[in-house]
Design an enzyme around this catalytic site. Structure first.
Site, PDB file in Angstrom:
ATOM      1  CG  ASN A 160      10.760   2.600   2.188  1.00  0.00           C
ATOM      2  OD1 ASN A 160      11.453   1.837   1.519  1.00  0.00           O
ATOM      3  ND2 ASN A 160      10.310   2.274   3.385  1.00  0.00           N
ATOM      4  NE  ARG A 207      13.629   1.875   4.166  1.00  0.00           N
ATOM      5  CZ  ARG A 207      13.328   2.584   5.254  1.00  0.00           C
ATOM      6  NH1 ARG A 207      13.685   3.845   5.363  1.00  0.00           N
ATOM      7  NH2 ARG A 207      12.642   2.049   6.235  1.00  0.00           N
TER       8      ARG A 207
END
Length: 92
Positions: free
Chosen positions: A39, A21
């Site tokens: 996520n 990320r």
């Protein structure tokens, strides 16, 4: 801008707990995009990017390119109009 789009990409593979990320956020900001990388409970990362089509296409290429943290098995992409503005690019 009329050429703005929204990319929604579902990234499958070993992409959680490896800095994916953060890496995605850095690439998106370099490309001038807004959005987020989140996520999901099933192990995927959901990436939403908003901005010029060319920049979103480049981000998608990078997500599929093999130089990401972890390992990407598959990226499923969906394109739409830009929708509401998104401020910044965040990790969720």
């Amino acid at each position: 801008m009329s050429d703005d789009v929204r990319l929604s990409a579902w990234v499958h593979g070993r992409v959680q707990g490896v800095g994916f990320r953060w890496w995605t956020r850095a690439r998106a900001l370099e490309l001038g995009l807004t959005g987020f990388a989140a996520n999901k409970d099933d192990g995927r990362v959901h990436v939403v990017a908003r901005g010029p089509r060319e920049s979103c296409e480049r981000l998608l290429e990078l997500l599929r390119g093999g130089a990401t943290p972890g390992s990407v098995d598959l990226v499923v992409d969906d394109w739409s109009g830009p929708g509401d503005p998104i401020e910044g690019f965040t990790e969720r």
